[in-house]
Design a protein around this motif. Structure first.
Motif, mmCIF file in Angstrom:
data_model
loop_
_atom_site.group_PDB
_atom_site.id
_atom_site.type_symbol
_atom_site.label_atom_id
_atom_site.label_comp_id
_atom_site.label_asym_id
_atom_site.label_seq_id
_atom_site.Cartn_x
_atom_site.Cartn_y
_atom_site.Cartn_z
ATOM 1 N N TYR A 60 0.823 -1.218 0.000
ATOM 2 C CA TYR A 60 0.000 0.000 0.000
ATOM 3 C C TYR A 60 0.856 1.267 0.000
ATOM 4 O O TYR A 60 0.672 2.148 -0.832
ATOM 5 C CB TYR A 60 -0.947 0.002 1.205
ATOM 6 N N SER A 61 1.780 1.367 0.951
ATOM 7 C CA SER A 61 2.615 2.569 1.035
ATOM 8 C C SER A 61 3.879 2.282 1.854
ATOM 9 O O SER A 61 3.834 1.521 2.829
ATOM 10 C CB SER A 61 1.846 3.718 1.690
ATOM 11 N N VAL A 62 4.977 2.907 1.458
ATOM 12 C CA VAL A 62 6.229 2.762 2.214
ATOM 13 C C VAL A 62 6.081 3.364 3.613
ATOM 14 O O VAL A 62 6.826 3.019 4.543
ATOM 15 C CB VAL A 62 7.401 3.427 1.452
ATOM 16 N N ALA A 63 5.084 4.231 3.779
ATOM 17 C CA ALA A 63 4.842 4.856 5.089
ATOM 18 C C ALA A 63 4.538 3.808 6.158
ATOM 19 O O ALA A 63 4.841 4.008 7.338
ATOM 20 C CB ALA A 63 3.684 5.851 4.997
ATOM 21 N N THR A 64 3.956 2.690 5.751
ATOM 22 C CA THR A 64 3.669 1.613 6.704
ATOM 23 C C THR A 64 4.953 1.168 7.390
ATOM 24 O O THR A 64 4.994 0.976 8.612
ATOM 25 C CB THR A 64 3.041 0.402 5.968
ATOM 26 N N TYR A 65 6.003 1.038 6.616
ATOM 27 C CA TYR A 65 7.277 0.554 7.150
ATOM 28 C C TYR A 65 8.038 1.667 7.865
ATOM 29 O O TYR A 65 8.729 1.410 8.859
ATOM 30 C CB TYR A 65 8.104 -0.052 6.005
ATOM 31 N N GLN A 66 7.904 2.884 7.375
ATOM 32 C CA GLN A 66 8.549 4.012 8.053
ATOM 33 C C GLN A 66 7.966 4.218 9.448
ATOM 34 O O GLN A 66 8.706 4.352 10.435
ATOM 35 C CB GLN A 66 8.368 5.289 7.215
ATOM 36 N N PHE A 67 6.642 4.219 9.542
ATOM 37 C CA PHE A 67 6.004 4.359 10.848
ATOM 38 C C PHE A 67 6.238 3.114 11.698
ATOM 39 O O PHE A 67 6.367 3.201 12.925
ATOM 40 C CB PHE A 67 4.502 4.619 10.693
ATOM 41 N N GLY A 68 6.277 1.959 11.041
ATOM 42 C CA GLY A 68 6.525 0.716 11.765
ATOM 43 C C GLY A 68 7.879 0.722 12.457
ATOM 44 O O GLY A 68 8.008 0.286 13.613
ATOM 45 N N GLN A 69 8.898 1.220 11.766
ATOM 46 C CA GLN A 69 10.239 1.307 12.368
ATOM 47 C C GLN A 69 10.233 2.258 13.567
ATOM 48 O O GLN A 69 10.862 1.986 14.597
ATOM 49 C CB GLN A 69 11.257 1.783 11.328
#
Length: 456
Positions: A60-69
């Protein structure tokens, strides 16, 4: 195909499209909820929808992984020692998922150095596996390894692997050269900005709040790199002492005497460790100059000439070296050496010129500012027209000394003490009060600079 069959197919297509559309809507809705909570660091509320998007809508979005980190980092920070290992492994998994689904938005240097640091900090895997992550980051994307701690850990692991007999000493020396080059490049970039902002401030121009923050931030970064450089040199320790270097290079010389890169490295390390009295150093320099007359060979020939007290010849070689040198920090080293010779000869104006050239090439070279400060202070009685202007020379010396500590944190204590000493010799507040209207003092003789009078 009969009407009933066509109707069935059409219905299936409509339902399939509707399901895809519903899933897309669900992903967008869930992601929106997760991201809104994450933006305000409400991790407790963000976690469930964020992991739902990660599992069901991984692209869906790279933001998922950025916020996940960020979420995992926040949990890791508050975790007990027993909980940290599991969280570190989860962070590693998340990095790998991000690379799987968004390779174009994932920096190799960032990812593998972060994974390596997490593995090292939490004792995950073997030393070789930890080192392997850093090595991949370094060899494939060195530009994106800017965290001082990671640079140190990478070198630390290699030295330990050498201690276990799993890496060659030459590997340690080669990485040391690369690490120091990386550190100096990072230092110079930050020090250049610090120097420019400091000069602006000294001229009486107020810095903006943004500039003040940058000055503070860059100062902290420089301080961290200064500590890393000291740590790297300490870790290298006796491995690079003359007693280890000389037998190593004696053994390698015949096989390597036409290898220009090896000759440069060997001569550079022997020069850096002051092993230049050994006959091997002359052999290395001679072989290097024969194989490829260059900036490096000219510099080392200059050092040998100085040892023989042939100053004119030495300066000739040093100037050749400066002209040929392409790497800024190495050119700075040559200019500084010429400045030292000029200072020793009493040519203060020429010495300052070369110290300034050195600083221009390597803005983090704080020692250059200290040398200039020292020469200015020693000329106070000769470069002023009256008592006030003579003592005002110390203000200028103080400015140079303070700048040294700003661009090179390793000199901060020395620079601060030196600056305080000069300040004590400069005109007092009473002297300034008794000389109203004087806002600046033009200093004559070889100095030829104007210094601003501090405000009462």
């Amino acid at each position: 195909m009969n009407t009933k069959v066509l109707l069935t197919i059409a219905t299936g297509l409509v339902m399939s499209t509707a399901n895809v559309s519903a899933q897309a809507t669900d992903c967008a809705t869930t992601a929106s909820i997760a991201y809104e909570h994450a933006k305000v660091k409400n991790w407790a509320s963000a976690e469930e929808p964020l992991w739902k998007v990660r599992k069901e809508c991984p692209t869906y979005s790279v933001a998922t992984y950025q916020f996940g980190q960020k979420l995992l980092a926040a949990k890791y920070k508050k975790a007990t020692p027993g909980e940290k290992s599991a969280l570190a492994k989860e962070q590693i998994t998340l990095w790998k998922e991000r690379f799987q689904y968004f390779p174009g938005k994932t920096k190799i240097g960032d990812m593998h150095s972060d994974i390596g640091q997490l593995m090292y900090d939490n004792k995950i895997g073997t030393l070789e596996e930890q080192y392997g992550q850093f090595d991949k980051a370094w060899t494939e994307d060195k530009a994106n390894i800017s965290n001082p701690k990671k640079v140190y850990t990478y070198f630390y692991l290699l030295v330990d692997l050498h201690g276990q007999g799993k890496k060659e000493l030459q590997d340690v020396f080669d990485l040391y050269d690369e690490v120091i080059e990386k550190i100096e490049d990072e230092e110079s970039a930050k020090a250049k900005t610090i120097s420019e902002l400091t000069e602006k401030e000294e001229s009486g121009t107020a810095l903006s709040s943004k500039e003040k923050k940058k000055l503070t931030r860059y100062g902290k970064i420089l301080s961290n790199y200064s500590k890393v450089k000291a740590g790297v040199n300490q870790k290298l320790g006796e491995l690079a002492d003359c007693k280890n270097l000389i037998p190593l290079y004696v053994g390698q010389f015949e096989a390597k005497k036409t290898d220009v890169n090896w000759l440069k490295g060997a001569a550079g390390r022997m020069s850096g460790k002051d092993c230049t009295d050994d006959p091997l150093f002359f052999k290395l320099v001679e072989a290097l100059h024969k194989a490829e007359p260059s900036a490096k060979s000219a510099y080392y020939l200059g050092i040998l000439a100085l040892k023989d007290k042939k100053t004119t010849t030495a300066l000739k070689y040093f100037n050749q070296s400066a002209e040929l040198e392409t790497r800024a920090s190495d050119k700075a080293k040559v200019y500084f050496k010429i400045g030292e010779v000029m200072k020793k000869q009493g040519s203060k104006g020429k010495a300052r010129s070369y110290y300034r050239k050195a600083i221009k090439q390597k803005p983090s070279m704080g020692i250059g500012y200290l040398r200039i400060a020292s020469m200015i202070a020693s000329s106070a009685n000769n470069c002023g027209a009256d008592v006030f202007s003579k003592r005002a020379v110390y203000w200028l010396a103080e400015n140079y000394a303070r700048r040294a500590g700003k661009v090179d944190p390793s000199l901060k204590s020395t620079a601060s003490k030196t600056a305080a000493n000069y300040k004590a010799k400069a005109p007092s507040k009473t002297d300034i009060f008794n000389n109203p209207g004087i806002t600046s003092v033009k200093i004559g003789c070889w100095i030829g600079e104007t210094v601003r009078v501090p405000k009462l």
